[in-house]
Design an enzyme around this catalytic site. Structure first.
Site, short mmCIF file in Angstrom:
data_model
loop_
_atom_site.label_atom_id
_atom_site.label_comp_id
_atom_site.label_asym_id
_atom_site.label_seq_id
_atom_site.Cartn_x
_atom_site.Cartn_y
_atom_site.Cartn_z
N SER A 1 -72.53 23.14 -23.97
CA SER A 1 -73.68 23.89 -23.46
C SER A 1 -73.23 25.16 -22.76
CB SER A 1 -74.42 23.00 -22.46
OG SER A 1 -75.33 23.77 -21.72
N TYR B 1 -74.70 17.89 -15.02
CA TYR B 1 -74.87 18.09 -16.47
C TYR B 1 -73.78 19.03 -17.00
CZ TYR B 1 -76.72 19.94 -20.87
OH TYR B 1 -76.85 20.34 -22.18
P1 NAD Z 1 -82.95 16.06 -26.98
O1 NAD Z 1 -83.09 15.34 -25.67
O2 NAD Z 1 -84.18 16.44 -27.73
O3 NAD Z 1 -82.02 15.21 -27.96
C1 NAD Z 1 -80.98 14.36 -27.53
C2 NAD Z 1 -81.21 13.00 -28.16
O4 NAD Z 1 -80.12 12.16 -27.79
C3 NAD Z 1 -82.49 12.30 -27.67
O5 NAD Z 1 -83.32 11.95 -28.77
C4 NAD Z 1 -81.99 11.08 -26.92
O6 NAD Z 1 -82.83 9.94 -27.08
C5 NAD Z 1 -80.62 10.86 -27.53
N1 NAD Z 1 -79.68 10.21 -26.61
C6 NAD Z 1 -79.38 10.55 -25.34
N2 NAD Z 1 -78.48 9.71 -24.82
C7 NAD Z 1 -78.17 8.81 -25.79
C8 NAD Z 1 -77.31 7.69 -25.87
N3 NAD Z 1 -76.57 7.30 -24.82
N4 NAD Z 1 -77.24 7.00 -27.03
C9 NAD Z 1 -78.00 7.36 -28.10
N5 NAD Z 1 -78.84 8.41 -28.08
C10 NAD Z 1 -78.93 9.13 -26.94
O7 NAD Z 1 -82.08 17.35 -26.65
P2 NAD Z 1 -81.71 18.62 -27.57
O8 NAD Z 1 -82.30 19.81 -26.93
O9 NAD Z 1 -81.98 18.32 -28.97
O10 NAD Z 1 -80.15 18.68 -27.32
C11 NAD Z 1 -79.18 18.25 -28.27
C12 NAD Z 1 -77.79 18.51 -27.71
O11 NAD Z 1 -77.63 19.90 -27.46
C13 NAD Z 1 -77.51 17.81 -26.40
O12 NAD Z 1 -76.15 17.42 -26.39
C14 NAD Z 1 -77.74 18.89 -25.36
O13 NAD Z 1 -77.01 18.63 -24.18
C15 NAD Z 1 -77.24 20.10 -26.11
N6 NAD Z 1 -77.81 21.38 -25.64
C16 NAD Z 1 -79.13 21.66 -25.84
C17 NAD Z 1 -79.63 22.89 -25.43
C18 NAD Z 1 -81.08 23.29 -25.64
O14 NAD Z 1 -81.45 24.40 -25.26
N7 NAD Z 1 -81.93 22.46 -26.24
C19 NAD Z 1 -78.79 23.83 -24.79
C20 NAD Z 1 -77.45 23.49 -24.61
C21 NAD Z 1 -76.96 22.27 -25.06
#
Ligand code: NAD
Length: 357
Positions: A149, A174
């Protein structure tokens, strides 16, 4: 159904042969888009997701339904519900599915909730990622791509972030958990020569975007005539990345294994809060009710991704302008929520920790 994927561009990366890809977090925002892209170009996908209630779980169920309905053929997509830290479940998945590519998108996201409940972040993000790398080593995975991230740059002095930047000052659990994943990834590369790529995403938005994040919130609130908050004079600016650009960068990383690399995936340009709100008003077709709030302590006035390295090594280049991205997201929102009269108010629908900024 909460929306389809019609306006997400496909076929941005060349397909270099059949793959079976394990996509963790495949029911979530980014993971479900990546899974759909891979399926559309002919790869098979194995999804594992615990379906937690960080935000309304019906959104995740709808994402999975859409994927299953689009690819009903036997063997194209297998879906497992469970925690990536569950040893028995994950061993069974690796044993049965034998994925050679892992795209690890599962994590507990959100900066502020991580301050309230850091242990959930340590569990899912640090323990979960380590567990997956252990299994990837054991089962001979050829390429492991995971979501880091832009928050790792938190305590950094500069505002234009390159991967060279020192990221030893994460300012939330985080951010620290993502930095820890990067460190452990290096260790697994070093010990076992596992090919690993970490991707530092910069604020991702688009159709099916997370309801706890500003782009969804602003569109939702302006559409429903609910007040939005503007911190400071609106001149602060950040890098927002449209979902299809992120999918493009993720798939390029899956297709091009590196021994160990970390890449920024962003737009490479900032948008001011004022401009952001102006575009939401323009495309929603309503005037926003804005409450001006004092600057948040610790807020950085300008952040932007340097995407030179991703361009040079992955051929990644953001293609969607911010205005076009907002136009598409609003169009999706109108289709998914306004026409179907689905009332989503993140403040009431998101559970507990879902009340993220
Ligand atoms: P999201 O919350 O929509 O998706 C993450 C998914 O992971 C969820 O469906 C959740 O149920 C699942 N999950 C969480 N912990 C789990 C576990 N222990 N076992 C199994 N499943 C689990 O979030 P997103 O926005 O799609 O983010 C995806 C990735 O990108 C994440 O790693 C997040 O940290 C990273 N990220 C996202 C952003 C953003 O702007 N959306 C920015 C930087 C990094």
């Amino acid at each position: 159904e909460i929306g389809t994927d019609d306006d997400i561009e496909t076929a941005v990366a060349p397909h270099v042969g059949y793959k079976k890809v394990l996509v963790t977090g495949g029911a979530g925002f980014i993971g479900s888009h990546v899974a759909q892209f891979l399926l559309a170009r002919g790869d098979d996908v194995v999804i594992v997701d615990e379906m937690n209630d960080y935000y309304d779980v019906r959104i995740k169920e709808s994402n999975l339904r859409l994927i299953k309905e689009t690819y009903p053929e036997e063997g194209r997509v297998s879906i497992y519900r469970g925690d990536i830290c569950d040893e028995e479940l994950m061993e069974t998945i690796f044993e049965k599915e034998q994925p050679k590519w892992v795209c690890h998108m599962a994590a507990r996201a959100g900066v502020r909730p991580s301050i309230q409940d850091p242990f959930v972040y340590i569990h899912s993000n640090i323990k979960g990622t380590t567990h997956l790398m252990e299994l990837s080593h054991k089962y001979g995975v050829e390429n492991f791509v995971f979501a880091s991230s832009s928050s790792v740059y938190g305590g950094s002095k500069s505002t234009f972030f390159s991967e060279e930047e020192n990221v030893d000052n994460p300012v939330s659990p985080y951010a620290a958990s993502k930095k820890a994943c990067e460190l452990l990834a290096y260790t697994y590369h070093h010990l076992y020569q596992l090919n690993i790529t970490g991707l530092r995403f910069f604020t991702v938005y688009g159709p099916r975007g997370r309801p706890d994040m500003a782009p969804f919130k602003f569109i939702d609130r302006v559409s429903r005539g609910v007040e939005i908050q503007q911190f400071g004079d609106g001149s602060s600016s950040r890098d927002y990345t449209y979902i299809s650009d992120i999918v493009d960068g993720v798939v390029r990383s899956i297709d091009r294994p590196h021994k160990y690399e970390v890449f920024n995936l962003g737009k490479g340009a900032g948008t001011s809060l004022k401009e952001f709100i102006g575009l939401v008003q323009k495309h929603v077709g309503k005037k926003a009710t804005i409450k001006i709030m004092p600057d948040q302590p610790g807020d950085v006035p300008y952040t932007c991704a340097d995407v030179t390295k991703a361009y040079q090594m992955l051929g990644y280049k953001s293609k969607i302008s911010f205005e076009e991205g907002i136009r598409r997201t609003v169009e999706w929102y109108k289709d998914a929520y306004v026409k179907k009269e689905i009332e989503v108010c993140p403040e009431t629908q998101a559970n507990g920790l879902g009340r993220a900024p």
